[in-house]
Design an enzyme around this catalytic site. Structure first.
Site, PDB file in Angstrom:
ATOM      1  N   TRP A 195      41.066  36.794  44.835  1.00 50.30           N
ATOM      2  CA  TRP A 195      41.163  36.383  43.207  1.00 50.30           C
ATOM      3  C   TRP A 195      41.838  36.922  42.541  1.00 50.30           C
ATOM      4  O   TRP A 195      41.974  36.495  41.364  1.00 50.30           O
ATOM      5  CB  TRP A 195      39.540  36.168  43.009  1.00 50.30           C
ATOM      6  CG  TRP A 195      38.731  35.354  43.522  1.00 50.30           C
ATOM      7  CD1 TRP A 195      38.825  34.661  44.899  1.00 50.30           C
ATOM      8  CD2 TRP A 195      37.201  34.881  43.228  1.00 50.30           C
ATOM      9  NE1 TRP A 195      37.637  34.046  45.197  1.00 50.30           N
ATOM     10  CE2 TRP A 195      36.586  34.128  44.193  1.00 50.30           C
ATOM     11  CE3 TRP A 195      36.868  35.289  41.622  1.00 50.30           C
ATOM     12  CZ2 TRP A 195      35.568  33.782  44.038  1.00 50.30           C
ATOM     13  CZ3 TRP A 195      35.469  34.677  41.700  1.00 50.30           C
ATOM     14  CH2 TRP A 195      34.828  33.964  42.682  1.00 50.30           C
ATOM     15  N   GLU A 196      42.513  38.014  42.981  1.00 49.74           N
ATOM     16  CA  GLU A 196      42.984  38.963  41.875  1.00 49.74           C
ATOM     17  C   GLU A 196      42.155  39.446  40.700  1.00 49.74           C
ATOM     18  O   GLU A 196      42.739  39.493  39.624  1.00 49.74           O
ATOM     19  CB  GLU A 196      44.254  38.475  41.532  1.00 49.74           C
ATOM     20  CG  GLU A 196      45.194  38.060  42.684  1.00 49.74           C
ATOM     21  CD  GLU A 196      46.395  37.288  42.684  1.00 49.74           C
ATOM     22  OE1 GLU A 196      46.823  37.078  41.505  1.00 49.74           O
ATOM     23  OE2 GLU A 196      47.081  36.793  43.493  1.00 49.74           O
TER      24      GLU A 196
END
Ligand code: SF4
Ligand code: SF4
Length: 154
Positions: free
Chosen positions: A43-44
């Site tokens: 998802w960073e």
């Protein structure tokens, strides 16, 4: 930019495993060190970067952000309450960014069990739990004003 683990720095504490919302941080069964199982599902969010006490997690920069030959180092400094990012480009240039880990002091958010339980009438209320106190706004909830929507538009 998905994350990866420097296995030589990792001590296998598992904080990144616990915090990863995508459940892709795993502990290698043989080496007892963390690794990012599925970088393309990252998802960073960098929760793992911020949670790692060993500064063992970095991210791979995308080409438009830090082209080939770069490095992106992340340093979490809990005592200063900051996360620093150091981008080193292949021509030797460096850029440094520092941002707060969070906007409230460590330990200042009460645990759910320390808060009052919801009353029956709360279940039909539009406000979320503990709003507006949790938003720390004294003069009521913020509202949009039509005349401010065009701010900055010529
Ligand atoms: Fe998981 Fe977020 Fe870390 Fe990606 S950046 S591995 S989604 S905690
Ligand atoms: Fe290793 Fe850091 Fe994850 Fe702990 S939080 S398992 S030290 S990468």
């Amino acid at each position: 930019m998905p994350t990866f683990v420097y296995m030589t720095r990792c001590d296998g504490c598992g904080h990144c495993v616990d915090i990863c919302p995508s459940d892709i941080m795993h502990i290698d069964r043989t080496y007892r060190r963390a690794y990012n199982l599925e970088p393309n599902m990252c998802w960073e969010c960098y929760s793992c970067v911020k949670a790692c006490p060993q500064d063992a997690i970095d991210c791979r920069g995308y080409a438009d952000f830090a082209p080939l030959g770069h490095s992106v180092r992340v340093l979490r400094e809990e005592e200063k309450g900051t996360v620093s990012w150091r981008i080193r480009f292949r021509d030797g240039r460096e850029k440094n960014f520092e941002s707060p880990i969070r906007t409230t002091p460590w330990g200042s958010i009460p645990a759910p069990q320390e808060l009052a339980p919801p009353r029956p009438e709360d279940f039909s209320n539009q406000l979320l739990a503990h709003e507006p106190d949790s938003l720390r706004v004294d003069a009521g909830l913020p509202t949009l004003h039509k005349d401010r929507l065009k701010q900055g538009v010529a």
